[in-house]
Structure formats: structure tokens, C-alpha cells
Scaffold this motif. Structure first.
Motif, PDB file in Angstrom:
ATOM      1  N   GLY A   1      -7.173  -8.715   3.219  1.00  0.00           N
ATOM      2  CA  GLY A   1      -8.244  -9.564   3.737  1.00  0.00           C
ATOM      3  C   GLY A   1      -8.662 -10.519   2.627  1.00  0.00           C
TER       4      GLY A   1
ATOM      5  N   LYS B   1     -10.181  -9.500  -0.088  1.00  0.00           N
ATOM      6  CA  LYS B   1     -10.366  -8.701  -1.304  1.00  0.00           C
ATOM      7  C   LYS B   1      -9.112  -8.800  -2.186  1.00  0.00           C
TER       8      LYS B   1
ATOM      9  N   VAL C   1      -6.904  -7.243  -4.518  1.00  0.00           N
ATOM     10  CA  VAL C   1      -6.698  -5.848  -4.944  1.00  0.00           C
ATOM     11  C   VAL C   1      -5.953  -5.799  -6.278  1.00  0.00           C
TER      12      VAL C   1
ATOM     13  N   PRO D   1      -8.744   6.987  -7.101  1.00  0.00           N
ATOM     14  CA  PRO D   1      -9.860   7.198  -6.186  1.00  0.00           C
ATOM     15  C   PRO D   1      -9.740   6.343  -4.923  1.00  0.00           C
TER      16      PRO D   1
ATOM     17  N   GLY E   1      -9.947   3.499  -2.447  1.00  0.00           N
ATOM     18  CA  GLY E   1     -10.070   2.055  -2.655  1.00  0.00           C
ATOM     19  C   GLY E   1      -9.384   1.541  -3.909  1.00  0.00           C
TER      20      GLY E   1
ATOM     21  N   GLY F   1      -6.238   1.089  -4.597  1.00  0.00           N
ATOM     22  CA  GLY F   1      -5.108   0.178  -4.367  1.00  0.00           C
ATOM     23  C   GLY F   1      -3.799   0.911  -4.092  1.00  0.00           C
TER      24      GLY F   1
ATOM     25  N   HIS G   1      -4.430  12.879  -2.433  1.00  0.00           N
ATOM     26  CA  HIS G   1      -5.656  13.304  -3.116  1.00  0.00           C
ATOM     27  C   HIS G   1      -5.566  14.801  -3.436  1.00  0.00           C
TER      28      HIS G   1
HETATM   29  N1  LIG Z   1      -7.676  -4.671   5.900  1.00  0.00           N
HETATM   30  C1  LIG Z   1      -8.440  -4.833   4.817  1.00  0.00           C
HETATM   31  N2  LIG Z   1      -9.280  -5.884   4.701  1.00  0.00           N
HETATM   32  C2  LIG Z   1     -10.036  -6.081   3.598  1.00  0.00           C
HETATM   33  N3  LIG Z   1     -10.021  -5.247   2.522  1.00  0.00           N
HETATM   34  C3  LIG Z   1      -9.215  -4.172   2.602  1.00  0.00           C
HETATM   35  C4  LIG Z   1      -8.375  -3.909   3.732  1.00  0.00           C
HETATM   36  N4  LIG Z   1      -7.680  -2.776   3.485  1.00  0.00           N
HETATM   37  C5  LIG Z   1      -8.052  -2.352   2.268  1.00  0.00           C
HETATM   38  N5  LIG Z   1      -8.976  -3.190   1.736  1.00  0.00           N
HETATM   39  C6  LIG Z   1      -9.600  -3.072   0.411  1.00  0.00           C
HETATM   40  O1  LIG Z   1      -8.561  -3.093  -0.547  1.00  0.00           O
HETATM   41  C7  LIG Z   1      -8.840  -2.187  -1.611  1.00  0.00           C
HETATM   42  C8  LIG Z   1      -7.675  -1.255  -1.837  1.00  0.00           C
HETATM   43  O2  LIG Z   1      -7.502  -0.443  -0.671  1.00  0.00           O
HETATM   44  P1  LIG Z   1      -6.342   0.640  -0.533  1.00  0.00           P
HETATM   45  O3  LIG Z   1      -6.275   1.019   0.926  1.00  0.00           O
HETATM   46  O4  LIG Z   1      -5.117   0.134  -1.169  1.00  0.00           O
HETATM   47  O5  LIG Z   1      -6.950   1.831  -1.392  1.00  0.00           O
HETATM   48  P2  LIG Z   1      -6.412   3.330  -1.577  1.00  0.00           P
HETATM   49  O6  LIG Z   1      -6.282   3.551  -3.039  1.00  0.00           O
HETATM   50  O7  LIG Z   1      -5.196   3.566  -0.745  1.00  0.00           O
HETATM   51  O8  LIG Z   1      -7.657   4.159  -1.043  1.00  0.00           O
HETATM   52  P3  LIG Z   1      -7.763   5.564  -0.211  1.00  0.00           P
HETATM   53  O9  LIG Z   1      -7.622   6.663  -1.201  1.00  0.00           O
HETATM   54  O10 LIG Z   1      -9.175   5.485   0.322  1.00  0.00           O
HETATM   55  O11 LIG Z   1      -6.732   5.555   0.873  1.00  0.00           O
HETATM   56  C9  LIG Z   1     -10.161  -1.494  -1.249  1.00  0.00           C
HETATM   57  O12 LIG Z   1     -11.205  -2.112  -1.956  1.00  0.00           O
HETATM   58  C10 LIG Z   1     -10.316  -1.745   0.222  1.00  0.00           C
HETATM   59  O13 LIG Z   1     -11.686  -1.852   0.571  1.00  0.00           O
END
Ligand SMILES: Nc1ncnc2c1ncn2[C@@H]1O[C@H](COP(=O)(O)OP(=O)(O)OP(=O)(O)O)[C@@H](O)[C@H]1O
Length: 257
Positions: free
Chosen positions: A12, A14, A16, A35, A37, A39, A200
């Protein structure tokens, strides 16, 4: 086998990753921790081409030693499990169709994808292997979360991929199914196969996984041999929570300090 160089990527609006670099060789088995979010899923989605990086001169993603790989080539090479994939299945796809779709890199079975009798037989064996033999013709919508997850595990393996990409594969699995998942990963972890796992649950890092990558706020904060990277201090820092780590029979366990 997989090389991400200087990658900037958005989800979106954001950002990353910025100048994100990771290289994973043929046959490596790697766990990615971080953790919520951090990435982790974004990293895997760059590999599976569910998202694309910002185009820059000095950046590239190389997959299976190819600069350009079609989505269909890619789907032949990898077996994937993710929450998004589970949500993409239509309610009336039957259990065996979910497994069969893995032969075609497709979501579900459609009229133009006609499996051979051998493929149907293999899919039936796979249903048994993942403990879903009695649900052969049950619609996806009538299955529990863990049962759906078992089907995705079967789907990911059916075409004998050279890499498994498992994004939190144990979501929704009970203890028996989690044990099955660990056995499946161990069976798969032959020298020629690659495995990328986000989780996790530290206890899911099977002995065959020797490398761990820690990601926090879109940055690799540690990458190396499991026994060096995984310590109580490093994990407490990673999760901003005091934890204690213990090792038993080549498996790690974690609990709150
Ligand atoms: N579709 C989206 N639109 C906007 N931001 C997003 C979207 N998907 C993920 N994000 C943002 O991108 C960042 C990385 O997300 P990601 O899903 O890669 O995290 P993750 O490490 O897999 O987390 P989790 O352990 O919660 O699965 C986060 O800040 C999340 O809020």
C-alpha cells in the motif's frame, strides 16, 4: 537461488523495505523471525511475485538464477503456504481439487485444467498423507481452519517443488497436525531442496534449518548460523520483550522471562 539486492518495496502506501539485501543459496533451509509487521511476509511476497519492488538501476531480484522468471515457471519451482492463499480458495472447491491445483500452480481446479488419472491417484495419496483422506469431496467452506491448512500443505508438496515457502504454516494447526507439519518439513529437507519458513513458534525451527534471519522494522538485524543468532538476549531485543531461550535435542524453546 534467491537474491534480493537493494530492494525498496511498499505494501500500500507503507514503505516496508529500503535497500534490503538477502541472498539464499540452493538447498539452504532458512527460518525468518521477527515481530508482527516486521516485513517477513513482504519478503516472501517479493519472492513469490505477489508484490513487486520499486524499479531502480542498482536493484534486482534473481530467482532460481534467472533475472526474468515467469509466474508459471516460478509456481512450478516452489510450494507455497500463506494465509492469503488460504483465503483465495472459493468455498465450493473440494479437498481433492485443492491438492490437484498444486500441479497447475492454480488456485482451485477449473475446467481447462484436466488432471491425469495418475495425478488424481497421487492427490488421493497426498490427502491420506496430510490426514484428510475422509474429506476427499468436501467443500473447502465446510472445513475447519486447521483442515484447510492441511490441504494447503498437501497442495504445496504435490508437484515436488525445489523450494518450499512457508509463511506461518502452523496457523490453526492442533498439536497432532503441528507434529505432522514438522515431520513433513523434515522429510522434505533433503540436501537438494530449499526451505524458507516464517514463524512465531521457535520450536518449529527443525534441526535441518541451520540459518536464521531476523527482521525488524524492515531491516535485517541478524543473519547467520542458528546457534549463533538465537540467544535470549538477541530474541529479547528482537521482540522488545524479555524472553529466555533453551535448547533441547536440537530444538529451541522460548518462554517469558
Ligand atoms: N496490504 C497492505 N497495505 C498497507 N500496508 C500493509 C499491507 N500489508 C502489510 N502492510 C504493512 O507492511 C508492513 C510489513 O507487513 P508484513 O505483513 O510483511 O509483516 P510480517 O512481519 O509478516 O508480520 P506478521 O508477523 O504480523 O505476519 C507492516 O507495517 C504492515 O502494516
Amino acid at each position: 537461488m534467491i537474491e534480493l539486492k537493494n530492494i525498496t518495496a511498499f505494501q500500500g502506501d507503507k514503505k516496508v523495505f529500503e535497500n534490503f539485501n538477502v541472498h539464499i543459496g540452493h538447498g539452504e533451509k532458512v527460518a525468518i523471525l521477527g515481530p508482527n509487521g516486521a516485513g517477513k511476509s513482504t519478503f516472501l511476497k517479493l519472492i513469490t511475485r505477489e508484490i513487486y519492488p520499486v524499479v531502480k538501476d542498482d536493484s534486482h531480484i534473481k530467482l532460481f538464477d534467472l533475472e526474468r522468471v515467469t509466474i508459471w515457471d516460478l509456481r512450478k519451482q516452489i510450494g507455497l503456504i500463506s494465509q492469503d492463499l488460504q483465503e483465495d480458495y472459493t468455498p465450493y472447491t473440494t479437498a481433492i481439487e485443492v491438492i490437484l491445483s498444486g500441479f497447475f500452480g492454480a488456485i482451485g481446479q477449473h475446467g481447462h485444467l484436466t488432471p491425469t488419472p495418475e495425478q488424481i491417484e497421487q492427490a488421493e495419496q497426498m490427502l491420506d498423507y496430510v490426514g484428510m483422506g475422509t474429506y476427499r469431496d468436501t467443500h473447502f467452506q465446510r472445513l475447519s481452519t486447521g483442515q484447510k491448512r492441511r490441504l494447503l500443505i498437501g497442495r504445496s508438496l504435490i508437484h515436488k517443488p525445489q523450494a518450499l515457502i512457508f509463511d506461518e504454516p502452523s496457523n490453526g494447526l492442533d498439536i497432532k497436525a503441528s507434529a505432522l507439519l514438522l515431520n513433513i518439513m523434515r522429510d522434505y529437507a533433503k540436501p537438494e531442496n530449499s526451505l524458507l519458513l516464517t514463524t512465531h513458534h521457535i520450536g518449529e525451527i527443525i534441526p535441518e534449518i541451520q540459518r536464521v534471519i531476523l527482521i525488524k522494522n524492515g531491516k535485517v538485524i541478524a543473519d547467520g548460523a542458528k546457534n549463533e543468532v538465537l540467544t535470549s538476549e538477541v530474541l529479547s531485543d528482537l521482540y522488545d520483550t524479555p524472553v529466555k531461550l533453551d535448547k533441547h535435542n536440537d530444538y529451541f524453546h522460548i518462554w517469558l522471562d
